[in-house]
Design a protein around this motif. Structure first.
Motif, short mmCIF file in Angstrom:
data_model
loop_
_atom_site.label_atom_id
_atom_site.label_comp_id
_atom_site.label_asym_id
_atom_site.label_seq_id
_atom_site.Cartn_x
_atom_site.Cartn_y
_atom_site.Cartn_z
N LYS A 21 0.84 -1.21 0.00
CA LYS A 21 0.00 0.00 0.00
C LYS A 21 0.87 1.25 0.00
O LYS A 21 0.56 2.24 -0.67
CB LYS A 21 -0.93 0.01 1.20
N VAL A 22 1.95 1.22 0.77
CA VAL A 22 2.88 2.35 0.80
C VAL A 22 3.46 2.59 -0.59
O VAL A 22 3.49 3.73 -1.07
CB VAL A 22 4.02 2.11 1.83
N LEU A 23 3.92 1.52 -1.23
CA LEU A 23 4.52 1.66 -2.56
C LEU A 23 3.50 2.14 -3.58
O LEU A 23 3.83 2.93 -4.48
CB LEU A 23 5.16 0.34 -3.00
N VAL A 55 0.60 2.78 7.37
CA VAL A 55 0.84 3.14 5.97
C VAL A 55 1.21 4.63 5.89
O VAL A 55 2.17 5.01 5.22
CB VAL A 55 -0.38 2.82 5.09
N SER A 56 0.49 5.46 6.60
CA SER A 56 0.75 6.90 6.60
C SER A 56 2.14 7.22 7.14
O SER A 56 2.86 8.05 6.58
CB SER A 56 -0.32 7.62 7.42
N ALA A 57 2.53 6.56 8.23
CA ALA A 57 3.85 6.81 8.83
C ALA A 57 4.98 6.40 7.88
O ALA A 57 5.95 7.14 7.71
CB ALA A 57 3.97 6.08 10.16
N ILE A 58 4.85 5.23 7.26
CA ILE A 58 5.90 4.77 6.35
C ILE A 58 5.92 5.64 5.09
O ILE A 58 6.99 5.95 4.56
CB ILE A 58 5.75 3.26 6.04
N ASN A 59 4.73 6.05 4.62
CA ASN A 59 4.67 7.02 3.51
C ASN A 59 5.51 8.24 3.86
O ASN A 59 6.26 8.76 3.03
CB ASN A 59 3.24 7.50 3.26
N ASN A 60 5.35 8.73 5.08
CA ASN A 60 6.05 9.93 5.54
C ASN A 60 7.56 9.74 5.43
O ASN A 60 8.27 10.62 4.95
CB ASN A 60 5.64 10.24 6.97
N VAL A 61 8.05 8.58 5.84
CA VAL A 61 9.50 8.31 5.77
C VAL A 61 9.96 8.34 4.31
O VAL A 61 10.99 8.95 3.99
CB VAL A 61 9.84 6.95 6.43
N SER A 65 12.54 10.94 2.30
CA SER A 65 13.71 10.51 1.53
C SER A 65 13.70 11.10 0.13
O SER A 65 14.73 11.58 -0.36
CB SER A 65 13.74 8.98 1.44
N ILE A 66 12.54 11.07 -0.51
CA ILE A 66 12.42 11.63 -1.86
C ILE A 66 12.71 13.12 -1.84
O ILE A 66 13.46 13.63 -2.68
CB ILE A 66 11.02 11.33 -2.44
N GLU A 67 12.16 13.82 -0.85
CA GLU A 67 12.38 15.26 -0.74
C GLU A 67 13.82 15.60 -0.38
O GLU A 67 14.28 16.71 -0.64
CB GLU A 67 11.41 15.88 0.26
N ALA A 68 14.54 14.63 0.19
CA ALA A 68 15.96 14.84 0.51
C ALA A 68 16.86 14.53 -0.69
O ALA A 68 18.08 14.48 -0.56
CB ALA A 68 16.36 13.98 1.71
N GLY A 115 8.00 20.22 10.43
CA GLY A 115 8.84 19.54 11.41
C GLY A 115 8.09 18.47 12.18
O GLY A 115 8.60 17.89 13.12
N LEU A 116 6.87 18.17 11.76
CA LEU A 116 6.06 17.17 12.46
C LEU A 116 6.33 15.74 11.98
O LEU A 116 6.00 14.79 12.67
CB LEU A 116 4.57 17.46 12.27
N GLY A 117 6.93 15.57 10.82
CA GLY A 117 7.06 14.26 10.18
C GLY A 117 7.61 13.16 11.05
O GLY A 117 6.95 12.15 11.27
N LEU A 118 8.83 13.32 11.56
CA LEU A 118 9.43 12.27 12.36
C LEU A 118 8.72 12.09 13.69
O LEU A 118 8.67 10.98 14.23
CB LEU A 118 10.92 12.54 12.56
N SER A 119 8.15 13.16 14.22
CA SER A 119 7.39 13.05 15.47
C SER A 119 6.15 12.20 15.27
O SER A 119 5.79 11.39 16.13
CB SER A 119 6.98 14.44 15.98
N VAL A 120 5.51 12.36 14.13
CA VAL A 120 4.32 11.55 13.82
C VAL A 120 4.72 10.08 13.65
O VAL A 120 4.06 9.18 14.18
CB VAL A 120 3.60 12.08 12.56
N VAL A 121 5.82 9.84 12.95
CA VAL A 121 6.30 8.46 12.77
C VAL A 121 6.62 7.85 14.13
O VAL A 121 6.23 6.72 14.43
CB VAL A 121 7.53 8.41 11.83
N GLN A 122 7.30 8.61 14.99
CA GLN A 122 7.63 8.14 16.34
C GLN A 122 6.36 7.80 17.12
O GLN A 122 6.28 6.77 17.79
CB GLN A 122 8.45 9.20 17.08
N SER A 123 5.35 8.65 17.02
CA SER A 123 4.08 8.42 17.73
C SER A 123 3.39 7.15 17.23
O SER A 123 2.89 6.34 18.03
CB SER A 123 3.17 9.64 17.53
#
Length: 170
Positions: A21-23, A55-61, A65-68, A115-123
């Motif tokens: 689903k992420v892909l 799915v949302s958290a892994i999408n965020n990661v 990466s793409i934006e980096a 700046g919420l991205g990694l915080s959301v993934v952590q949560s």
């Protein structure tokens, strides 16, 4: 999470369906940025999951990466003792030291970021009784361009005799 309340882990799932689903979500974005996504699944177990949140958290990661500037992102799912691990490796710009120090602070280097991205993934990882770890890629003591994200989830074991689901802690 809805209004700050954790959602139920209402599904027993292997990681393949979740990563598929992420892909499905991220592949069109990656293609537009000339970024190749690959997934290798060696995982055998299941996790207790809130699939949309995960799915949302892994999408965020992956979007980070793409934006980096990553041109290659690989995802590898495998079993590790009592856990299932998703290892995400990219060749983007890597992480700033502040990202490595704390995923709970709101920090971004992006002009449009919150700046919420990694915080959301952590949560989301905490909600799944899992762990998030981040590091820059290193080769023989030198920092190589890119980053590694590890998502560790407790594997569940189903007892056929008792017809119950037990969590494996490790």
């Amino acid at each position: 999470m809805v209004k700050g309340k954790p959602q139920a882990l209402d599904c027993v799932s292997g990681l393949k369906g979740i990563i598929d689903k992420v892909l499905e979500n991220c592949s069109p974005i990656a293609q537009k940025q000339a970024c190749q996504l690959t997934f290798h699944d060696e995982s055998q177990g299941n996790i207790q999951a809130n699939v949309p949140a995960l799915v949302s958290a892994i999408n965020n990661v992956l979007i980070n990466s793409i934006e980096a500037g990553a041109s290659q992102i690989s995802l590898h799912a495998y079993d590790d003792d009592s856990h299932i691990v998703v290892k995400i490796v990219d060749n983007g710009a890597g992480l700033m030291q502040s990202d490595l120090v704390s995923t709970s602070s709101f920090f971004t280097t992006k002009s449009q970021g919150t700046g919420l991205g990694l915080s959301v993934v952590q949560s989301v990882m905490r909600q799944h009784n899992g762990a998030l770890s981040l590091c820059n890629r290193q080769v023989k003591g030198q920092t190589e361009k890119g980053c590694i994200v590890l998502l560790r989830f407790p594997k569940i074991r189903t007892s056929v005799e008792a017809s119950t689901v037990e969590y494996s802690h490790g």
